[in-house]
Design a protein around this motif. Structure first.
Motif, PDB file in Angstrom:
ATOM      1  N   GLU A  19     -20.702  -4.469   4.451  1.00 23.99           N
ATOM      2  CA  GLU A  19     -19.820  -4.282   5.605  1.00 23.99           C
ATOM      3  C   GLU A  19     -19.403  -5.620   6.201  1.00 23.99           C
ATOM      4  O   GLU A  19     -18.279  -5.769   6.674  1.00 23.99           O
ATOM      5  CB  GLU A  19     -20.512  -3.413   6.655  1.00 23.99           C
ATOM      6  N   GLY A  20     -20.274  -6.605   6.159  1.00 20.80           N
ATOM      7  CA  GLY A  20     -19.952  -7.919   6.699  1.00 20.80           C
ATOM      8  C   GLY A  20     -18.957  -8.700   5.861  1.00 20.80           C
ATOM      9  O   GLY A  20     -18.378  -9.682   6.330  1.00 20.80           O
ATOM     10  N   GLU A  21     -18.744  -8.260   4.625  1.00 23.56           N
ATOM     11  CA  GLU A  21     -17.830  -8.956   3.713  1.00 23.56           C
ATOM     12  C   GLU A  21     -16.521  -8.208   3.463  1.00 23.56           C
ATOM     13  O   GLU A  21     -15.754  -8.598   2.585  1.00 23.56           O
ATOM     14  CB  GLU A  21     -18.521  -9.179   2.357  1.00 23.56           C
ATOM     15  N   ILE A  22     -16.261  -7.148   4.230  1.00 23.19           N
ATOM     16  CA  ILE A  22     -15.096  -6.317   3.910  1.00 23.19           C
ATOM     17  C   ILE A  22     -13.768  -7.042   4.057  1.00 23.19           C
ATOM     18  O   ILE A  22     -12.767  -6.602   3.513  1.00 23.19           O
ATOM     19  CB  ILE A  22     -15.078  -4.988   4.706  1.00 23.19           C
ATOM     20  N   GLY A  23     -13.754  -8.146   4.759  1.00 23.62           N
ATOM     21  CA  GLY A  23     -12.512  -8.908   4.891  1.00 23.62           C
ATOM     22  C   GLY A  23     -11.939  -9.324   3.547  1.00 23.62           C
ATOM     23  O   GLY A  23     -10.731  -9.520   3.420  1.00 23.62           O
ATOM     24  N   CYS A  24     -12.790  -9.404   2.514  1.00 21.06           N
ATOM     25  CA  CYS A  24     -12.299  -9.819   1.192  1.00 21.06           C
ATOM     26  C   CYS A  24     -11.376  -8.774   0.561  1.00 21.06           C
ATOM     27  O   CYS A  24     -10.619  -9.102  -0.358  1.00 21.06           O
ATOM     28  CB  CYS A  24     -13.459 -10.153   0.262  1.00 21.06           C
ATOM     29  N   ILE A  25     -11.417  -7.526   1.055  1.00 24.25           N
ATOM     30  CA  ILE A  25     -10.525  -6.506   0.489  1.00 24.25           C
ATOM     31  C   ILE A  25      -9.353  -6.183   1.413  1.00 24.25           C
ATOM     32  O   ILE A  25      -8.598  -5.252   1.147  1.00 24.25           O
ATOM     33  CB  ILE A  25     -11.284  -5.213   0.107  1.00 24.25           C
ATOM     34  N   LYS A  26      -9.191  -6.955   2.460  1.00 26.86           N
ATOM     35  CA  LYS A  26      -8.114  -6.703   3.420  1.00 26.86           C
ATOM     36  C   LYS A  26      -6.753  -6.605   2.727  1.00 26.86           C
ATOM     37  O   LYS A  26      -5.985  -5.666   2.977  1.00 26.86           O
ATOM     38  CB  LYS A  26      -8.089  -7.807   4.487  1.00 26.86           C
ATOM     39  N   HIS A  27      -6.451  -7.557   1.861  1.00 28.28           N
ATOM     40  CA  HIS A  27      -5.136  -7.537   1.196  1.00 28.28           C
ATOM     41  C   HIS A  27      -4.976  -6.304   0.310  1.00 28.28           C
ATOM     42  O   HIS A  27      -3.892  -5.736   0.226  1.00 28.28           O
ATOM     43  CB  HIS A  27      -4.893  -8.836   0.420  1.00 28.28           C
ATOM     44  N   LEU A  28      -6.060  -5.853  -0.331  1.00 31.12           N
ATOM     45  CA  LEU A  28      -5.965  -4.647  -1.161  1.00 31.12           C
ATOM     46  C   LEU A  28      -5.753  -3.403  -0.305  1.00 31.12           C
ATOM     47  O   LEU A  28      -4.974  -2.514  -0.665  1.00 31.12           O
ATOM     48  CB  LEU A  28      -7.222  -4.479  -2.016  1.00 31.12           C
ATOM     49  N   CYS A  29      -6.423  -3.328   0.825  1.00 30.51           N
ATOM     50  CA  CYS A  29      -6.242  -2.199   1.748  1.00 30.51           C
ATOM     51  C   CYS A  29      -4.792  -2.160   2.229  1.00 30.51           C
ATOM     52  O   CYS A  29      -4.165  -1.090   2.250  1.00 30.51           O
ATOM     53  CB  CYS A  29      -7.207  -2.312   2.922  1.00 30.51           C
ATOM     54  N   ASN A  30      -4.255  -3.313   2.579  1.00 32.56           N
ATOM     55  CA  ASN A  30      -2.864  -3.358   3.032  1.00 32.56           C
ATOM     56  C   ASN A  30      -1.889  -3.022   1.902  1.00 32.56           C
ATOM     57  O   ASN A  30      -0.867  -2.375   2.135  1.00 32.56           O
ATOM     58  CB  ASN A  30      -2.560  -4.716   3.657  1.00 32.56           C
ATOM     59  N   GLU A  31      -2.206  -3.419   0.668  1.00 31.06           N
ATOM     60  CA  GLU A  31      -1.388  -3.027  -0.486  1.00 31.06           C
ATOM     61  C   GLU A  31      -1.424  -1.514  -0.674  1.00 31.06           C
ATOM     62  O   GLU A  31      -0.414  -0.895  -1.006  1.00 31.06           O
ATOM     63  CB  GLU A  31      -1.877  -3.716  -1.765  1.00 31.06           C
ATOM     64  N   LEU A  32      -2.607  -0.914  -0.467  1.00 35.14           N
ATOM     65  CA  LEU A  32      -2.737   0.542  -0.568  1.00 35.14           C
ATOM     66  C   LEU A  32      -1.832   1.235   0.443  1.00 35.14           C
ATOM     67  O   LEU A  32      -1.128   2.189   0.106  1.00 35.14           O
ATOM     68  CB  LEU A  32      -4.197   0.969  -0.352  1.00 35.14           C
ATOM     69  N   MET A  33      -1.838   0.765   1.679  1.00 35.19           N
ATOM     70  CA  MET A  33      -0.994   1.386   2.707  1.00 35.19           C
ATOM     71  C   MET A  33       0.491   1.265   2.332  1.00 35.19           C
ATOM     72  O   MET A  33       1.252   2.226   2.472  1.00 35.19           O
ATOM     73  CB  MET A  33      -1.235   0.746   4.075  1.00 35.19           C
ATOM     74  N   ALA A  34       0.896   0.105   1.830  1.00 39.12           N
ATOM     75  CA  ALA A  34       2.289  -0.096   1.412  1.00 39.12           C
ATOM     76  C   ALA A  34       2.624   0.794   0.210  1.00 39.12           C
ATOM     77  O   ALA A  34       3.718   1.375   0.136  1.00 39.12           O
ATOM     78  CB  ALA A  34       2.535  -1.567   1.076  1.00 39.12           C
ATOM     79  N   TYR A  35       1.686   0.925  -0.720  1.00 37.80           N
ATOM     80  CA  TYR A  35       1.893   1.786  -1.892  1.00 37.80           C
ATOM     81  C   TYR A  35       2.060   3.243  -1.461  1.00 37.80           C
ATOM     82  O   TYR A  35       2.972   3.935  -1.913  1.00 37.80           O
ATOM     83  CB  TYR A  35       0.710   1.644  -2.855  1.00 37.80           C
ATOM     84  N   GLN A  36       1.183   3.699  -0.562  1.00 36.78           N
ATOM     85  CA  GLN A  36       1.280   5.077  -0.089  1.00 36.78           C
ATOM     86  C   GLN A  36       2.611   5.305   0.619  1.00 36.78           C
ATOM     87  O   GLN A  36       3.241   6.343   0.440  1.00 36.78           O
ATOM     88  CB  GLN A  36       0.110   5.404   0.841  1.00 36.78           C
ATOM     89  N   GLN A  37       3.038   4.341   1.412  1.00 37.30           N
ATOM     90  CA  GLN A  37       4.316   4.478   2.112  1.00 37.30           C
ATOM     91  C   GLN A  37       5.469   4.539   1.113  1.00 37.30           C
ATOM     92  O   GLN A  37       6.405   5.317   1.299  1.00 37.30           O
ATOM     93  CB  GLN A  37       4.520   3.335   3.101  1.00 37.30           C
TER      94      GLN A  37
END
Length: 184
Positions: A19-37
């Motif tokens: 949980e303390g390292e989740i910032g490393c997947i921030k760009h992937l999470c944002n890519e997921l949101m853009a992909y879903q949109q």
């Protein structure tokens, strides 16, 4: 063999992200949101405010337990899966009520909450590994009888993937914006 016919060799390794390292997947999470949109046919504007800070962070904080697994190709993040164990009431909020609370026997539910692979890594078995390890983690909780996946409209590949893995369509919410799949 011609250069264009050369097979790409992947050396994928899987790494649990704390949980303390989740910032490393921030760009992937944002890519997921853009992909879903980009796939959405129903109310795509709802994704305008969805990002790492509004989706991942609150979900991690409200969960009783979190599992984040990344697929890495060398130093590159190829994708991730995020699952959690949360009180069922978390899924009745100002955005939507995701399922009939009375249909869930226990107080907590398991949810495969986010799942994303970059385009070049799809259809290579990586998603199946991420999915299976996520399910293994969810199944390790004896008290969890209900497991959910929420698929955004227009993402037919994800819908078919989850159905092929034993999840069944339960219902739709927000006039079809999200399809709720369930595996009990």
């Amino acid at each position: 063999m011609k250069q264009t016919e050369r097979k790409i060799r992947l050396s994928i390794r899987y790494e649990v992200i704390s949980e303390g390292e989740i910032g490393c997947i921030k760009h992937l999470c944002n890519e997921l949101m853009a992909y879903q949109q980009s796939k959405a046919q129903i109310r795509p504007e709802l994704f305008d405010s969805m990002c790492f800070e509004t989706r991942m962070i609150p979900s991690v904080r409200s969960a009783k337990a979190n599992f984040i697994l990344a697929a890495k190709d060398g130093d590159e993040l190829a994708g991730y899966v995020y699952s959690n164990i949360s009180p069922k009431e978390v899924y009745a909020n100002e955005f939507a009520t995701f399922f009939d609370m009375d249909s869930v026997a226990n107080e907590d539910v398991g949810c495969l909450s986010q799942f994303y692979l970059k385009e070049g890594y799809r259809n290579k078995g990586i998603g199946s590994v991420l999915f299976q390890r996520s399910m293994d983690w969810l199944n390790s909780f004896e008290s969890i009888r209900d497991r959910f996946v929420f698929v955004s409209n227009g993402n037919d590949a994800a819908l078919n993937f989850y159905q092929g893995k034993g999840f069944n369509i339960s219902h739709q919410i927000l006039d079809g914006f999200i399809t709720v799949l369930r595996n009990t």
